[in-house]
Design an enzyme around this catalytic site. Structure first.
Site, PDB file in Angstrom:
ATOM      1  N   GLY A  67       0.803  -1.221   0.000  1.00  0.00           N
ATOM      2  CA  GLY A  67       0.000   0.000   0.000  1.00  0.00           C
ATOM      3  C   GLY A  67       0.837   1.274   0.000  1.00  0.00           C
ATOM      4  CG  ASN A  68       4.712   1.554   1.922  1.00  0.00           C
ATOM      5  OD1 ASN A  68       4.525   0.351   1.775  1.00  0.00           O
ATOM      6  ND2 ASN A  68       5.890   2.104   1.825  1.00  0.00           N
ATOM      7  CE  LYS A 116      -7.597  -6.793   4.412  1.00  0.00           C
ATOM      8  NZ  LYS A 116      -6.215  -6.525   4.785  1.00  0.00           N
ATOM      9  CE  LYS A 174       0.886  -6.290  -1.153  1.00  0.00           C
ATOM     10  NZ  LYS A 174       0.937  -6.403   0.269  1.00  0.00           N
ATOM     11  CE  LYS A 232       4.241  -6.834   3.785  1.00  0.00           C
ATOM     12  NZ  LYS A 232       3.222  -6.736   2.729  1.00  0.00           N
TER      13      LYS A 232
HETATM   14  P1  ADP Z   1       1.797  -3.632   2.869  1.00  0.00           P
HETATM   15  O1  ADP Z   1       0.805  -2.605   2.474  1.00  0.00           O
HETATM   16  O2  ADP Z   1       3.125  -3.432   2.216  1.00  0.00           O
HETATM   17  O3  ADP Z   1       1.279  -5.034   2.771  1.00  0.00           O
HETATM   18  P2  ADP Z   1       1.621  -3.929   5.766  1.00  0.00           P
HETATM   19  O4  ADP Z   1       1.328  -2.760   6.637  1.00  0.00           O
HETATM   20  O5  ADP Z   1       0.543  -4.929   5.568  1.00  0.00           O
HETATM   21  O6  ADP Z   1       2.151  -3.306   4.402  1.00  0.00           O
HETATM   22  O7  ADP Z   1       2.916  -4.702   6.309  1.00  0.00           O
HETATM   23  C1  ADP Z   1       4.114  -4.000   6.648  1.00  0.00           C
HETATM   24  C2  ADP Z   1       4.115  -3.638   8.137  1.00  0.00           C
HETATM   25  O8  ADP Z   1       4.294  -4.830   8.937  1.00  0.00           O
HETATM   26  C3  ADP Z   1       5.249  -2.770   8.611  1.00  0.00           C
HETATM   27  O9  ADP Z   1       5.001  -1.404   8.373  1.00  0.00           O
HETATM   28  C4  ADP Z   1       5.324  -3.094  10.101  1.00  0.00           C
HETATM   29  O10 ADP Z   1       4.667  -2.104  10.853  1.00  0.00           O
HETATM   30  C5  ADP Z   1       4.548  -4.394  10.255  1.00  0.00           C
HETATM   31  N1  ADP Z   1       5.246  -5.450  10.984  1.00  0.00           N
HETATM   32  C6  ADP Z   1       4.671  -6.266  11.896  1.00  0.00           C
HETATM   33  N2  ADP Z   1       5.539  -7.148  12.379  1.00  0.00           N
HETATM   34  C7  ADP Z   1       6.729  -6.892  11.777  1.00  0.00           C
HETATM   35  C8  ADP Z   1       8.027  -7.489  11.869  1.00  0.00           C
HETATM   36  N3  ADP Z   1       8.269  -8.517  12.702  1.00  0.00           N
HETATM   37  N4  ADP Z   1       9.011  -6.998  11.080  1.00  0.00           N
HETATM   38  C9  ADP Z   1       8.779  -5.958  10.245  1.00  0.00           C
HETATM   39  N5  ADP Z   1       7.567  -5.346  10.119  1.00  0.00           N
HETATM   40  C10 ADP Z   1       6.548  -5.814  10.869  1.00  0.00           C
HETATM   41 MG    MG Z   2      -0.332  -5.870   3.958  1.00  0.00          MG
END
Ligand code: ADP
Ligand code: MG
Length: 312
Positions: free
Chosen positions: A18-19, A132, A213, A275
């Site tokens: 998203g970012n 969700k 996704k 992820k």
């Molecule tokens: P995207 O839109 O890229 O899917 P998300 O917000 O779903 O982004 O996932 C990325 C976020 O996961 C990071 O900004 C962070 O705050 C969070 N996060 C949670 N646990 C962890 C971890 N163990 N290591 C790194 N990031 C983490």
């Molecule tokens: Mg995400």
């Protein structure tokens, strides 16, 4: 393994978080979205060889959330179901990516966006337990009047949000067509928002759900026979002890070690956890490596010098 390659190319599959498509803060005007997309497009074209067979997938959380708000604000027009809105966001984001990538690197073969459906199992247990959160926040009274399931997901005046099921993706309907476009030399933007969720019900039928996704990106990367799956987000690594004083970034990590960290609940549910799971599934299905990093570290990560790099 289901390998749909038509000419022996190994596409690189890159999922855009998203970012990477929006600035840090909402409400995200079209100009703000465009400049974020342009920044990401520049990172991709600066990093990747022009001959790279590239498949781009992307998230759509804020965009589909805004469409849900618009639906509610326009009582005089019919309310559209979630599957149709996901398809709309695929076009919206794909359009901006096509334009930004083609402007960055004009070539003979255009970037193409494909409206992509993903089959889910109608009996997936997720349908019995919507998890969700999507769309606007409501007060308790507003939430009680909604024709859909809501749940309190935060504090404050308006803690309620709509919740929808997040079933596992089973099959990307257009996977063969994506492989053919890649073989022709097109960069393909597809599976946006995790794909439009559909069930096989005689034919295909859209359902009210949101597919993760990262999971769909893995499924597609495996189906395309990709060597490398890249998940681009706003953190340069997956960390252990994330957010603590002693947080430690994971660099090159084996699937076995990563699974231990996953089992120890090191990764945020609904953010980093999907992820990590996608990376593990990808290498378990024969993929060479899966990478989690930021767009500006992509080149170093592909060179084995940055990001979290998951290997079997
Ligand atoms: P995207 O839109 O890229 O899917 P998300 O917000 O779903 O982004 O996932 C990325 C976020 O996961 C990071 O900004 C962070 O705050 C969070 N996060 C949670 N646990 C962890 C971890 N163990 N290591 C790194 N990031 C983490
Ligand atoms: Mg995400």
């Amino acid at each position: 393994m289901n390998d749909t390659r038509s000419d022996g190319t190994d596409p690189l599959v890159v999922a855009l978080g998203g970012n990477t498509l929006l600035g840090q803060h909402g409400p995200w005007t079209a100009d703000e979205q465009r400049s974020a997309v342009e920044r990401t497009a520049r990172h991709l074209t600066d990093t990747l060889d022009p001959g790279t067979d590239l498949v781009l997938t992307h998230g759509n959380g804020p965009q589909v959330g805004n469409l849900l708000v618009q639906q509610e604000a326009a009582a005089e027009t019919p309310q559209l179901p979630l599957d149709v809105l996901v398809a709309e966001t695929q076009a919206q984001i794909g359009y901006m990516l096509q334009q930004a990538l083609d402007n960055e690197r004009p070539t003979e073969t255009e970037v193409m966006t494909l409206v992509t459906q993903v089959v889910v199992d109608g009996d997936d247990p997720a349908f019995a337990r919507p998890t969700k959160p999507v769309g606007p926040f409501y007060t308790e009274t507003e939430a009680a009047e909604k024709p859909f399931e809501t749940r309190a997901v935060s504090d404050g005046e308006r803690p309620y949000r709509r919740v929808v099921p997040s079933p596992d993706p089973v099959e990307v309907v257009e996977a063969d067509e994506i492989a053919e476009l890649v073989a022709r030399g097109n960069t393909v933007v597809c599976a946006g928002g995790g794909g439009v969720p559909v069930v096989r019900d005689g034919g295909l039928r859209g359902v009210e759900a949101v597919v993760d996704k990262d999971r769909t990106s893995q499924l597609l990367a495996t189906a395309l026979g990709a060597d490398t799956l890249v998940l681009l987000t706003d953190v340069a690594h997956a960390y252990v002890n994330y957010g603590e004083a002693d947080q430690r970034p994971l660099g090159r990590v084996t699937a076995a070690d990563l699974r231990k960290h996953l089992d120890a609940e090191e990764f945020g549910e609904g953010s980093m956890q999907p992820k990590v799971e996608a990376c593990l599934r990808f290498v378990a299905a024969g993929g060479e490596r899966a990478i989690i990093t930021t767009p500006d570290q992509l080149g170093d990560a592909l060179a084995g010098e940055a990001g979290t790099r998951v290997v079997a």
